[in-house]
Motif scaffolding. Structure first.
Motif, PDB file in Angstrom:
ATOM      1  N   GLU A   1     -12.829 -18.241 -37.759  1.00 27.93           N
ATOM      2  CA  GLU A   1     -13.455 -19.572 -37.718  1.00 27.93           C
ATOM      3  C   GLU A   1     -12.739 -20.397 -36.662  1.00 27.93           C
ATOM      4  N   ASP A   2     -13.513 -21.018 -35.754  1.00 25.05           N
ATOM      5  CA  ASP A   2     -12.869 -21.721 -34.645  1.00 25.05           C
ATOM      6  C   ASP A   2     -12.509 -23.173 -34.995  1.00 25.05           C
ATOM      7  N   SER A   3     -13.031 -23.693 -36.106  1.00 24.74           N
ATOM      8  CA  SER A   3     -12.678 -25.070 -36.477  1.00 24.74           C
ATOM      9  C   SER A   3     -11.300 -25.075 -37.117  1.00 24.74           C
ATOM     10  N   ARG A   4     -10.356 -25.727 -36.462  1.00 25.30           N
ATOM     11  CA  ARG A   4      -8.975 -25.733 -36.957  1.00 25.30           C
ATOM     12  C   ARG A   4      -8.891 -26.323 -38.357  1.00 25.30           C
TER      13      ARG A   4
ATOM     14  N   MET B   1      -6.012 -15.311 -40.405  1.00 21.99           N
ATOM     15  CA  MET B   1      -6.918 -16.232 -39.709  1.00 21.99           C
ATOM     16  C   MET B   1      -7.066 -15.822 -38.259  1.00 21.99           C
ATOM     17  N   ALA B   2      -8.243 -16.036 -37.689  1.00 15.92           N
ATOM     18  CA  ALA B   2      -8.451 -15.848 -36.250  1.00 15.92           C
ATOM     19  C   ALA B   2      -9.285 -17.019 -35.744  1.00 15.92           C
ATOM     20  N   PRO B   3      -8.833 -17.691 -34.657  1.00  7.38           N
ATOM     21  CA  PRO B   3      -9.538 -18.890 -34.199  1.00  7.38           C
ATOM     22  C   PRO B   3     -10.653 -18.627 -33.190  1.00  7.38           C
TER      23      PRO B   3
ATOM     24  N   TYR C   1     -12.191 -10.027 -33.680  1.00 10.14           N
ATOM     25  CA  TYR C   1     -12.672  -8.647 -33.589  1.00 10.14           C
ATOM     26  C   TYR C   1     -11.517  -7.656 -33.628  1.00 10.14           C
ATOM     27  N   ARG C   2     -10.463  -7.986 -32.913  1.00  7.40           N
ATOM     28  CA  ARG C   2      -9.306  -7.090 -32.877  1.00  7.40           C
ATOM     29  C   ARG C   2      -8.746  -6.885 -34.275  1.00  7.40           C
ATOM     30  N   LEU C   3      -8.631  -7.969 -35.043  1.00 10.14           N
ATOM     31  CA  LEU C   3      -8.093  -7.853 -36.398  1.00 10.14           C
ATOM     32  C   LEU C   3      -9.074  -7.142 -37.325  1.00 10.14           C
ATOM     33  N   ALA C   4     -10.352  -7.469 -37.184  1.00 14.97           N
ATOM     34  CA  ALA C   4     -11.350  -6.951 -38.121  1.00 14.97           C
ATOM     35  C   ALA C   4     -11.525  -5.447 -38.016  1.00 14.97           C
TER      36      ALA C   4
ATOM     37  N   LEU D   1     -20.385 -17.812 -36.953  1.00 22.94           N
ATOM     38  CA  LEU D   1     -21.222 -17.229 -35.902  1.00 22.94           C
ATOM     39  C   LEU D   1     -20.936 -17.843 -34.533  1.00 22.94           C
ATOM     40  N   MET D   2     -20.734 -19.150 -34.500  1.00 24.79           N
ATOM     41  CA  MET D   2     -20.558 -19.829 -33.200  1.00 24.79           C
ATOM     42  C   MET D   2     -19.079 -19.817 -32.845  1.00 24.79           C
ATOM     43  N   LEU D   3     -18.644 -18.744 -32.183  1.00 26.20           N
ATOM     44  CA  LEU D   3     -17.222 -18.572 -31.863  1.00 26.20           C
ATOM     45  C   LEU D   3     -17.027 -18.550 -30.362  1.00 26.20           C
ATOM     46  N   PRO D   4     -15.874 -18.996 -29.894  1.00 32.31           N
ATOM     47  CA  PRO D   4     -15.585 -18.854 -28.470  1.00 32.31           C
ATOM     48  C   PRO D   4     -15.326 -17.397 -28.115  1.00 32.31           C
TER      49      PRO D   4
END
Lengths: 480, 228
Positions: B7-10, B29-31, B37-40, B52-55
């Protein structure tokens, strides 16, 4: 209500009717004239023939050599003709037996050599007379009549016949013309009505197609190729207008969706932070952090709503600009100062090489908002430590203010059409603030800039000097 | 249970991390998309909570890649996109659940638990081991009908062992699932937690050999009825 069909049909029908009547009268009048003239010509020929029978002898006596056997028409029992010859003194020289002693009415005072007029014949019927004045021929030799001397006295001969046949012909003619005058306009009206209806069918079809449209989305473009020349420009404009209307409706729907979407994430932030804090109320640190985050998210929502309202006001004409002289370099410096907390190592190259003030005419508050948004955008989308450049150029026609920056996310020329759309961002995910002192960006800044520039009459454009460079240009036109 | 939140929202990340950890989940957590993706793709997570809306890489792309690589972690999409066609797209791409923002935190937790049960093939929420009953839906524990009070972490440990009833669960698995993998090497935090848990779920004065949680030397622990 005015109807094109009625506007066309009535005048055409009336015109045709008047034309038919005028033509009818004209034809009748001409035919009457021609027939009567032919009638008169025949009578005149007869009169001249009788005139040639009148001679003046050497003893100055005038006599006529008339034989009814040679001109049996004057003795006919059915519709006989009549003649009478007068001497210069007015006495009758000769008359036809058909007159039975009556006289043909004679016009005495008129000296015209030839006259024709209508009379009532001795048999009570309508007749027509041709009256001639002539000089009798001089009889020198019985067998060689000589032209009369110029001082010879004038006699008068009148030949009459009944005009029943002529009148009958004229009556038939007038009946035919009347019939044509009545029926022709009726037939013409029917034809005109049908022709107008057929001619206006493309208009009816167009009206029907437009009437069936309930929403811009339901509008199917009118087929222009098959339309008459007169309707093509209307159809082309209508298609274009409906396309624009449809696009505007789509943009509005998309804007509503985007706006609600933009609000969902900060709402989630507030809700989750407060729910978690309330679940573990005894955890003071968690409570404090949650409240701070909720407040920060609330401020983001407030900024978004304020920007949305400002955009709505600017687009509905609710803002009236108050123009004044503004030192643009000083204003840029002031706006930069207010954004100091977000600068993050970036620097501003302000008006390099520019000495003295640069004055433009604009609404100070709106221009402040414009410059602030442009600088804020530049800060948000440029790398840390990079330079943001603010340049001013002046020529005879305008003063240009250029704000340029490096971009972390490259833009394409196609993006320049979209950058002013509300809530558009190159990367949708860049909305969220990573730090407490950052304002999240809902993608309304350039929409507001465009709207405010329109209000002020300031030109606005964007350029990509390179894929990683972005420049916004404000153009203040010099008013003469 | 181990959860990955991408989730990109801090602010939302912080709130979710705080809440889910206190609920007993081990949370990473991944921002942004690439790191998420690397962690998942490691496959170590029971559930991945995916915005869904990720940088850098959007959520649907991450999901498609994970499924293509046969990563079988359950995925719960957490997004502001709420249209039916968007939900259908997410579920068709391989998501196991779809939750629209703003959401109730309790609902998120309930859905995560449901996905965790599904991952372990548990349909009946009540798992009975001898006198002990663990209700994974209600998150309650009772022994002979009497409730047993556990801390969140103790419950998470018991639930994990119960879901893998009869199987040997290694210390490292417990460290990953319950402690976010943040355990110092040679630390005995797992042993200590198991010891505390035994005290609560076994009858008093039960010898270790008769505990419901049995030790397999050099292997790990098994939750099962002791063999006679």
């Amino acid at each position: 209500m005015t109807s094109i069909r009625r506007r066309m049909t009535l005048p055409i029908m009336l015109g045709l009717m008047l034309l038919a009547i005028a033509t009818g009268f004209g034809c009748y009048g001409y035919a009457h004239h021609v027939l009567e003239r032919e009638f008169d010509t025949a009578l005149e020929a007869k009169a001249r023939a009788i005139a040639t029978l009148v001679e003046i002898e050497q003893d100055k006596k005038i006599r006529i050599e008339f034989s009814e056997q040679n001109m049996p028409e004057f003795t006919s029992k059915n519709s006989p003709q009549y003649f009478q010859v007068w001497l210069p003194d007015g006495t009758t020289l000769a008359r036809s037996t058909s007159l039975k002693g009556d006289n043909i009415p004679r016009r005495k005072k008129d000296d015209r050599s030839h006259q024709s007029y209508n009379i009532v014949l001795p048999n009570g019927k309508n007749g027509r007379v041709v009256q001639l004045r002539f000089r009798p021929q001089l009889e020198i030799d019985e067998y060689r009549p000589t032209a009369p001397p110029p001082d010879a006295p004038k006699c008068t001969v009148a030949v009459a016949r009944d005009r029943q046949e002529l009148d009958g012909t004229l009556h038939i003619l007038i009946l035919m013309i009347f019939t044509a005058t009545v029926f022709l306009p009726l037939v013409a009206a029917f034809i005109v009505y049908g022709a107008v209806r057929w001619g206006l069918r493309p208009v009816d079809d167009m009206a029907k197609a437009i009437t069936e449209v309930e929403t811009p989305a339901g509008f199917r473009p009118l087929p222009v190729a098959d339309l008459p020349q007169e309707l093509k420009p209307i159809a082309v404009q209508l298609n274009s207008m409906m396309d624009r209307l449809k696009a505007a409706f789509d943009r509005e729907r998309q804007f509503t969706r985007d706006a609600s979407h933009e609000l969902r994430t900060p709402l989630s932030e507030v809700r989750t932070a407060l729910e978690v804090a309330l679940k573990w109320q005894s955890d003071q640190e968690l409570m404090a952090t949650s409240c701070r985050d909720a407040l920060s998210a609330t401020r983001d929502m407030e900024r978004l709503v304020t920007a949305l309202l400002a955009l709505a006001r600017s687009e509905t004409g609710a803002i009236q600009p108050q123009t004044e002289s503004v030192d643009v370099c000083a204003l840029i410096k002031s706006c930069w100062g207010r954004l100091e907390s977000r600068v993050g190592g970036r620097r501003l190259d302000l008006c390099p090489g520019q000495e003295g003030r640069v004055i433009v005419t604009a609404d100070s508050a709106l221009l402040t908002a414009v410059i602030t948004n442009l600088l804020d955008n530049a800060i948000s989308y440029s790398p840390e430590g990079s330079a943001i450049k603010a340049d001013v150029h002046q020529d005879k026609s305008a003063t240009r203010v250029e704000i340029s920056n490096e971009t972390e996310t490259p833009l394409s020329p196609d993006d320049l059409d979209d950058i002013y759309e509300p809530l558009w961002r190159k990367e949708a995910a860049r909305a969220h603030a990573e730090h407490d002192d950052e304002a999240s960006h809902a993608g309304l800044g350039l929409s507001l800039v465009r709207s405010f520039c329109r209000i002020m009459g300031v030109g606005l454009s964007a350029e990509l000097p390179s894929p990683s460079q972005f420049k916004m240009i404000l153009k203040f036109f010099h008013r003469s | 249970m181990r959860i990955l939140v991408i989730e990109d929202s801090r602010r939302l990340r912080q709130a979710l991390e705080a809440g889910l950890r206190r609920t007993g989940f081990a949370v990473d957590m991944a921002p942004e998309g690439n790191e998420g993706y690397r962690l998942a793709r490691s496959g170590e997570y029971d559930v991945i909570v995916l915005d869904l809306m990720l940088p850098n890489m959007d959520g649907l792309e991450i999901l498609r890649r994970l499924r293509a690589e046969r990563v079988d972690s359950h995925v719960l999409i957490l997004t502001a996109k709420d249209r039916v066609d968007q939900r259908v797209t997410g579920l068709t791409a391989g998501a196991d659940d779809y939750l629209v923002k703003p959401f109730a935190f309790d609902e998120l937790v309930a859905r995560l638990h449901a996905l965790t049960r599904r991952r372990h093939g548990i349909k009946n929420p009540e798992i009975s081991i001898g006198p002990l009953t663990v209700n994974v839906a209600a998150r309650t524990v009772s022994r002979d009908g009497e409730p047993v009070l556990l801390t969140a972490r103790e419950y998470a440990l018991l639930e994990y062992l119960a879901m893998r009833r009869g199987q040997v669960v290694t210390r490292s698995e417990i460290e990953d699932r319950i402690y976010d993998g943040r355990v110092e090497p040679a630390s005995n935090v797992v042993d200590s937690a198991v010891c505390n848990l035994r005290k609560k779920i076994d009858a008093s004065k039960t010898p270790a050999s008769e505990s419901l949680i049995q030790t397999r030397r050099n292997l790990g622990y098994v939750l099962d009825e002791p063999t006679a």
